[in-house]
Design a protein around this motif. Structure first.
Motif, PDB file in Angstrom:
ATOM      1  N   VAL A  84      10.951 -45.188  29.794  1.00  0.00           N
ATOM      2  CA  VAL A  84      10.891 -44.476  28.515  1.00  0.00           C
ATOM      3  C   VAL A  84      10.288 -43.077  28.627  1.00  0.00           C
ATOM      4  O   VAL A  84      10.392 -42.282  27.685  1.00  0.00           O
ATOM      5  N   THR A  85       9.704 -42.750  29.762  1.00  0.00           N
ATOM      6  CA  THR A  85       8.875 -41.541  29.826  1.00  0.00           C
ATOM      7  C   THR A  85       9.671 -40.241  29.817  1.00  0.00           C
ATOM      8  O   THR A  85       9.135 -39.193  29.469  1.00  0.00           O
ATOM      9  N   LEU A  86      10.937 -40.276  30.191  1.00  0.00           N
ATOM     10  CA  LEU A  86      11.751 -39.058  30.222  1.00  0.00           C
ATOM     11  C   LEU A  86      12.618 -38.891  28.976  1.00  0.00           C
ATOM     12  O   LEU A  86      13.283 -37.877  28.809  1.00  0.00           O
ATOM     13  N   THR A  87      12.616 -39.908  28.114  1.00  0.00           N
ATOM     14  CA  THR A  87      13.470 -39.906  26.920  1.00  0.00           C
ATOM     15  C   THR A  87      12.819 -39.103  25.797  1.00  0.00           C
ATOM     16  O   THR A  87      11.610 -39.191  25.574  1.00  0.00           O
ATOM     17  N   GLN A  88      13.635 -38.350  25.068  1.00  0.00           N
ATOM     18  CA  GLN A  88      13.144 -37.545  23.950  1.00  0.00           C
ATOM     19  C   GLN A  88      13.968 -37.789  22.692  1.00  0.00           C
ATOM     20  O   GLN A  88      15.166 -38.083  22.772  1.00  0.00           O
ATOM     21  N   VAL A  89      13.318 -37.660  21.549  1.00  0.00           N
ATOM     22  CA  VAL A  89      14.011 -37.725  20.259  1.00  0.00           C
ATOM     23  C   VAL A  89      14.723 -36.397  20.030  1.00  0.00           C
ATOM     24  O   VAL A  89      14.157 -35.325  20.310  1.00  0.00           O
ATOM     25  N   TYR A  90      15.955 -36.448  19.539  1.00  0.00           N
ATOM     26  CA  TYR A  90      16.654 -35.200  19.234  1.00  0.00           C
ATOM     27  C   TYR A  90      15.937 -34.454  18.105  1.00  0.00           C
ATOM     28  O   TYR A  90      15.337 -35.083  17.216  1.00  0.00           O
ATOM     29  N   PRO A  91      15.996 -33.126  18.111  1.00  0.00           N
ATOM     30  CA  PRO A  91      15.326 -32.341  17.065  1.00  0.00           C
ATOM     31  C   PRO A  91      15.806 -32.721  15.658  1.00  0.00           C
ATOM     32  O   PRO A  91      17.005 -32.885  15.436  1.00  0.00           O
ATOM     33  N   MET A  94      13.372 -37.307  12.940  1.00  0.00           N
ATOM     34  CA  MET A  94      12.379 -37.967  12.085  1.00  0.00           C
ATOM     35  C   MET A  94      12.436 -37.443  10.654  1.00  0.00           C
ATOM     36  O   MET A  94      12.322 -38.211   9.702  1.00  0.00           O
ATOM     37  N   GLY A  95      12.637 -36.153  10.489  1.00  0.00           N
ATOM     38  CA  GLY A  95      12.779 -35.604   9.146  1.00  0.00           C
ATOM     39  C   GLY A  95      13.973 -36.170   8.427  1.00  0.00           C
ATOM     40  O   GLY A  95      13.912 -36.487   7.229  1.00  0.00           O
ATOM     41  N   ALA A  96      15.090 -36.321   9.150  1.00  0.00           N
ATOM     42  CA  ALA A  96      16.291 -36.895   8.549  1.00  0.00           C
ATOM     43  C   ALA A  96      16.069 -38.357   8.158  1.00  0.00           C
ATOM     44  O   ALA A  96      16.474 -38.793   7.070  1.00  0.00           O
ATOM     45  N   ALA A 123       9.358 -47.902  20.184  1.00  0.00           N
ATOM     46  CA  ALA A 123       7.900 -47.952  20.019  1.00  0.00           C
ATOM     47  C   ALA A 123       7.243 -46.769  20.720  1.00  0.00           C
ATOM     48  O   ALA A 123       6.325 -46.135  20.172  1.00  0.00           O
ATOM     49  N   HIS A 124       7.714 -46.452  21.913  1.00  0.00           N
ATOM     50  CA  HIS A 124       7.151 -45.332  22.680  1.00  0.00           C
ATOM     51  C   HIS A 124       7.300 -44.010  21.935  1.00  0.00           C
ATOM     52  O   HIS A 124       6.400 -43.163  21.963  1.00  0.00           O
ATOM     53  N   LEU A 125       8.435 -43.848  21.229  1.00  0.00           N
ATOM     54  CA  LEU A 125       8.734 -42.589  20.553  1.00  0.00           C
ATOM     55  C   LEU A 125       8.295 -42.566  19.086  1.00  0.00           C
ATOM     56  O   LEU A 125       8.482 -41.565  18.401  1.00  0.00           O
ATOM     57  N   GLY A 126       7.728 -43.670  18.607  1.00  0.00           N
ATOM     58  CA  GLY A 126       7.269 -43.723  17.228  1.00  0.00           C
ATOM     59  C   GLY A 126       8.381 -43.877  16.208  1.00  0.00           C
ATOM     60  O   GLY A 126       8.215 -43.528  15.034  1.00  0.00           O
TER      61      GLY A 126
END
Length: 218
Positions: A84-91, A94-96, A123-126
């Motif tokens: 999970v450490t290299l994965t990112q949420v797209y910009p 969360m707002g959407a 869970a890692h990314l909230g």
């Protein structure tokens, strides 16, 4: 709730390709195979782990080795649980999601990623608190593009009207077979051009998504 927005995960909400690439190359090295480039593993993503491993073995000339395939599927999933450490949420995701939840829409997740790794990365990314229902690639006996996982997600949410948001040809076919409106995120892992993928709306910026969903469900 009678209205819902159901999301794919990889390539739609999160960019997990770097973690998938790293996990694949750890597995290939373990079995004495040459490593893959990021573009190669990215092209294998979308139809679940068994398909992913089949692509890996096909590319290395071992597609017919069923015993090896079965072992590598198990080993990949075990490693993938914590990748999970290299994965990112797209910009803007969360707002959407906040905007959609605030509009009294139920949110669900329908992914071909196995359920364990899906829960771990959320869970890692909230992101885990947004989705009361998660159907993974191992939740049923079939995976997308079979419509059953999407239909199961909607049923668990109690949704009569829904929109499916995804990034790929697999997601588009799933929505079409389920008779559900499809919104295409254009910055994910699709294999071909946007115009060749059946969709009701398309977007590249998550700030546009709540408006598109409101339009489709109105």
């Amino acid at each position: 709730m009678s209205r819902a927005v159901i999301f794919d995960l990889d390539g739609t909400l999160i960019d997990s390709a770097p973690d998938i690439h790293a996990a694949a190359n750890r597995l290939m090295a373990q079995h004495g195979f040459a490593a893959f480039t990021p573009d190669e593993t990215r092209s294998f993503i979308g139809s679940g782990v068994p398909h992913f491993i089949t692509c890996c073995l096909t590319a290395r000339g071992r597609a017919g080795d069923g015993a090896l395939r079965a072992r590598m599927i198990e080993e990949f999933i075990a490693d993938y649980e914590t990748a999970v450490t290299l994965t990112q949420v797209y910009p803007g995701v969360m707002g959407a999601l906040d905007g959609l939840a605030g509009a009294d829409l139920a949110l669900g997740l329908c992914t071909n990623k196995p359920k364990g790794p899906a829960h771990a990365v959320l869970a890692h990314l909230g992101l885990d608190g947004y989705f009361p229902v998660i159907i993974g690639g191992d939740s049923l006996t079939v995976r997308k593009p079979d419509p059953a996982p999407l239909q199961a997600t909607a049923a668990a949410l109690g949704a009569r009207d829904m929109v499916f948001v995804g990034d790929s040809e697999v997601d588009a076919e799933t929505a079409a077979r389920a008779g559900v409106p499809f919104v295409l995120y254009t910055e994910g892992y699709r294999k071909g051009p946007v115009e060749r993928i059946t969709h009701d709306r398309a977007f590249s910026d998550f700030t546009d998504l709540p408006g598109l969903i409101t339009d489709l469900l109105s």
